[in-house]
Design an enzyme around this catalytic site. Structure first.
Site, PDB file in Angstrom:
ATOM      1  N   ASP A 259       1.016  -1.085   0.190  1.00 50.33           N
ATOM      2  CA  ASP A 259       0.199   0.033  -0.075  1.00 50.33           C
ATOM      3  C   ASP A 259       0.781   1.251   0.224  1.00 50.33           C
ATOM      4  O   ASP A 259       2.189   1.278  -0.109  1.00 50.33           O
ATOM      5  CB  ASP A 259      -1.015  -0.141   1.154  1.00 50.33           C
ATOM      6  CG  ASP A 259      -2.339   0.879   0.749  1.00 50.33           C
ATOM      7  OD1 ASP A 259      -2.232   1.549   0.069  1.00 50.33           O
ATOM      8  OD2 ASP A 259      -3.097   0.759   1.681  1.00 50.33           O
TER       9      ASP A 259
HETATM   10  C1  BGC Z   1      -4.980   3.313   0.267  1.00 51.96           C
HETATM   11  C2  BGC Z   1      -5.338   2.181  -0.738  1.00 51.96           C
HETATM   12  C3  BGC Z   1      -5.365   3.237  -2.236  1.00 51.96           C
HETATM   13  C4  BGC Z   1      -3.909   3.801  -2.429  1.00 51.96           C
HETATM   14  C5  BGC Z   1      -3.507   4.378  -3.706  1.00 51.96           C
HETATM   15  C6  BGC Z   1      -3.636   4.178   0.056  1.00 51.96           C
HETATM   16  O1  BGC Z   1      -3.702   5.289   1.053  1.00 51.96           O
HETATM   17  O2  BGC Z   1      -4.964   2.729   1.482  1.00 51.96           O
HETATM   18  O3  BGC Z   1      -6.354   1.874  -0.742  1.00 51.96           O
HETATM   19  O4  BGC Z   1      -5.349   2.127  -3.211  1.00 51.96           O
HETATM   20  O5  BGC Z   1      -3.712   4.686  -1.429  1.00 51.96           O
HETATM   21  O6  BGC Z   1      -4.531   5.406  -3.905  1.00 51.96           O
END
Ligand code: BGC
Length: 709
Positions: A259
């Site tokens: 993530d």
């Molecule tokens: C979130 C993810 C997301 C990623 C990209 C993160 O902060 O937890 O769910 O896909 O950002 O935007």
């Protein structure tokens, strides 16, 4: 490009080029976390970036793609990943709301449409579906997922993967799906975002993993590891779950990505002393792509020379990423998704309206709904009455809020012959109550009041934990003022989670969960309020009556001393009932359906056999009905205390007025398995109860007994 070609490419690549493929960078379009530097033209040209996130639009993506294909040494195309949680341009209901339709076909169709739109906008991959089982409404991300139940989560996962990926990943309208967040984010300590999830291995396997298994079985191309730790090990470095379970046990050979900045955050977790250790830990666990931290690229060479990281692991990661690009058809034509202009989105709009209608959940109703002909003057009051932009809900990147209809607009269009007056009363966030008096006055001579309250769109989703998941701001004062007029009040709740409002449930003549419904919000809500659409939404989560009941869900294990109202020394609160305000599966309609005659086709069964469950649904009303019937089971005695109820399936039935129909469900013996002491699914001999009901409220379940030989 074929697998041999990929091997030739890997043989040609430098270490830096491999690490470049393993690097995903933002490119200035949408910020979804702390900024850690952006992909520059030079970095792309140098092959230091393999994918970009949250950038869309044909021109923007093609510009970067051209650099990668024409100006890097090896010409390896980029892929573009975008968050598409509930629609891309066209906004569908938030996933939690859509889950409440209990309809895999709908779940698949909205994902398909979203994929088509996002692909035309340059996306190759989406960071969806979000599959975190969530039993804690304090956690804002409950809005993004399928709710509390692992079976619902598994079916949701499969449907979304099919929808996003279609039959062929290389098709111009298909996206690679990313099942996220692996895993257990929904169990974050006290519902606080990014906090640790410290829970039993049994719970991990029983509750949180089934949706991911279903995603893998459906061919999901990618998985995103979660921010949080599980049992003390951050998921970005979780060897037992990423390597042993996902890769080895399930045979998942797609791409695992971190993530946002999560590899670097291994330092904050306290398991890595510096960036080099962090990178080495993530690589060792099998994380192929570094989203945003840029640690793989900058420090893995050092980790390799210090003997902390293995070149074979880097090769394996680069190979998986190149294979994904091959499967996406990017080597053959890196511009394949943006070739066709975006199609006319009339079909998407219709689908959004249909999904919105079907997600609305009628929680209480004393008969005020549907609104009758004699209701001539209607006061539409509250900060969410005329708030198109809030109808969008959390977590959309490319959606224009102007496509949404507000509740006020929806009602005005549906009821042109009525007098519809409006007052905002209060805002969601401010403390200003100066508008309450005027709003109250407006209600005094209304035949009915539609009170539109709840959360702002951004009060749920990521980084939106709430310790008081009730009505924010001064909305309660507005509600009290409106209720005190004595006029009939229909309360509509816009939210990304169950809101704790027992006082409102008690005093409003009807309470409706309208979640965040997207493009079709106003129109769909109006159709339900006037009875043009008979509500079908059912709760995919248990709705608490008090914060102190959280976490709350129907599949709990028995207490040592199950609650008994006449015995104080049993499992209960002294200040609130154990029961939720509304159980999982709850949702009223304007018809009345009763279940009867639950029958099993056998009294005994063995492994490998099938059990036919049948029940009769009778429509007692003069309206057509659409009902959802839930089937649960309980193992009477097992080695590990079995949950008091486990969902085994559901069936939908349409009934003419006064009609009775038989509905059936076939269960395989294995669906009654539980986790044994080695955490393997195993069928245990002994007695089982099978239940059927319109919700998980145990007081109203029909039951039948069955023995496993
Ligand atoms: C979130 C993810 C997301 C990623 C990209 C993160 O902060 O937890 O769910 O896909 O950002 O935007």
């Amino acid at each position: 490009m074929d697998l041999n070609g990929i091997e030739r490419l890997i043989a040609e690549m430098t270490l830096a080029e491999k690490l470049g493929q393993m690097t995903m960078s933002p490119a200035g379009s949408a910020q979804t976390g702390p900024v850690r530097g952006e992909a520059t033209t030079e970095a792309v040209r140098a092959g230091a970036v393999g994918s970009l996130l949250n950038i869309w639009g044909r021109e923007a993506t093609e510009r970067f793609q051209k650099l990668a294909v024409e100006e890097t040494r090896l010409g390896i195309p980029l892929f573009f990943g975008v968050d598409v949680l509930h629609g891309h341009r066209t906004v569908f209901p938030i996933p939690l709301a859509e889950a409440g339709a209990f309809d895999p076909d709908l779940w698949e169709r909205t994902a398909r449409e979203a994929a088509r739109e996002a692909a035309a906008d340059g996306a190759d991959l989406t960071f969806a579906p979000m599959l975190d089982i969530a039993r804690d409404p304090r956690w804002g991300r409950m809005a993004e997922g399928p709710g509390e139940d692992p079976l619902v989560g598994a079916r949701f996962a499969a449907a979304k993967v099919r929808g996003f990926q279609g039959g062929d990943l290389a098709a111009p309208a298909s996206l690679a799906a990313t099942a996220k967040h692996f895993c257990c984010g929904g169990a974050a300590l006290a519902g606080r975002e990014y906090a640790a999830a410290d829970l039993s291995e049994r719970a991990v396997h029983e509750i949180y993993l089934p949706p991911f298994r279903a995603a893998v079985d459906a061919g999901c191309a990618a998985i995103m590891s979660a921010f949080n730790s599980v049992g003390g090990v951050p998921m970005t470095a979780h060897v037992p779950l990423l390597r042993a379970w996902l890769r080895e046990k399930l045979g998942f050979d797609g791409v695992i990505m971190s993530d946002y900045a999560a590899i670097e955050e291994l330092i904050d977790h306290g398991v890595a002393a510096d960036r080099t250790e962090a990178a080495a830990l993530a690589l060792k666990a099998g994380v192929d792509i570094d989203m945003v931290s840029n640690v793989y690229f900058s420090v893995l060479p050092d980790a390799v020379s210090r003997g902390l990281a293995r070149i074979e692991d880097i090769d394996a990661a680069a190979r998986r990423i190149l294979i994904l690009k091959m499967r996406l058809g990017l080597f053959d034509d890196p511009y394949r998704r943006t070739k066709e202009a975006r199609k006319n989105s009339e079909a998407a709009k219709k689908l959004a309206l249909d999904a919105a209608r079907r997600a609305i959940t009628l929680l209480t109703n004393d008969g005020i709904l549907p609104l009758k002909e004699n209701i001539r003057r209607i006061a539409v009051v509250g900060p969410l009455a005329d708030a198109r932009e809030e109808m969008v809900g959390p977590w959309t990147l490319a959606a224009d809020p102007r496509q949404c209809t507000s509740i006020l607009e929806g009602l005005r269009a549906a009821l042109p012959d009525r007098e519809i007056v409006h007052a905002q009363g209060v805002t969601i966030k401010d403390d200003d109550v100066s508008g309450v008096g005027a709003a109250r006055a407006l209600c005094e001579d209304a035949d009915a009041v539609i009170l539109c309250v709840g959360e702002a769109a951004r009060m749920s989703g990521e980084a939106a934990s709430r310790a008081h998941p009730g009505l924010p701001g001064r909305q309660r004062e507005l509600a009290e003022a409106v209720l005190s007029t004595g006029r009939p009040v229909v309360a509509l709740l816009s939210s990304g989670r169950p809101l704790i409002v027992p006082w409102l449930a008690e005093r409003a003549r009807a309470l409706v969960a309208t979640w965040f419904l997207g493009a079709g919000a106003g129109e769909a809500i109006a159709e339900v309020l006037i009875g043009r659409f008979n509500p079908t939404g059912r709760l995919p989560v248990t709705w608490p009556r008090a914060v102190g009941q959280i976490p709350i869900f129907f599949a709990e294990r028995p207490a040592a001393r199950p609650a008994n109202p006449t015995d104080p020394f049993t499992s209960k609160y002294i200040d609130v009932a154990n029961e939720p305000l509304f159980p999982f599966g709850h949702g009223l309609s304007y018809a009345e359906v009763k279940l009867g005659n639950l029958r099993l086709d056998r009294e005994e069964f063995s492994a490998g056999e099938k059990i036919a469950v049948a029940v009769e649904a009778r429509n007692l009303s003069d309206r057509p009905a659409q009902e959802t019937v839930f089937f649960f089971a309980r193992d009477r005695v097992a080695a590990a205390a079995p949950p008091v109820l486990e969902l085994k399936g559901w069936a939908k039935v349409e009934l003419e007025p006064r009609q009775t129909k038989k509905l059936s469900l076939t269960l395989s013996a294995e669906e009654l398995s539980g986790l044994d002491s080695a955490l393997e699914w195993r069928l245990e001999p002994g007695d089982f109860d099978i239940f059927a009901g319109l919700s998980a409220d145990r007081r109203f379940l029909l039951s039948a007994r069955l023995r496993c030989r």
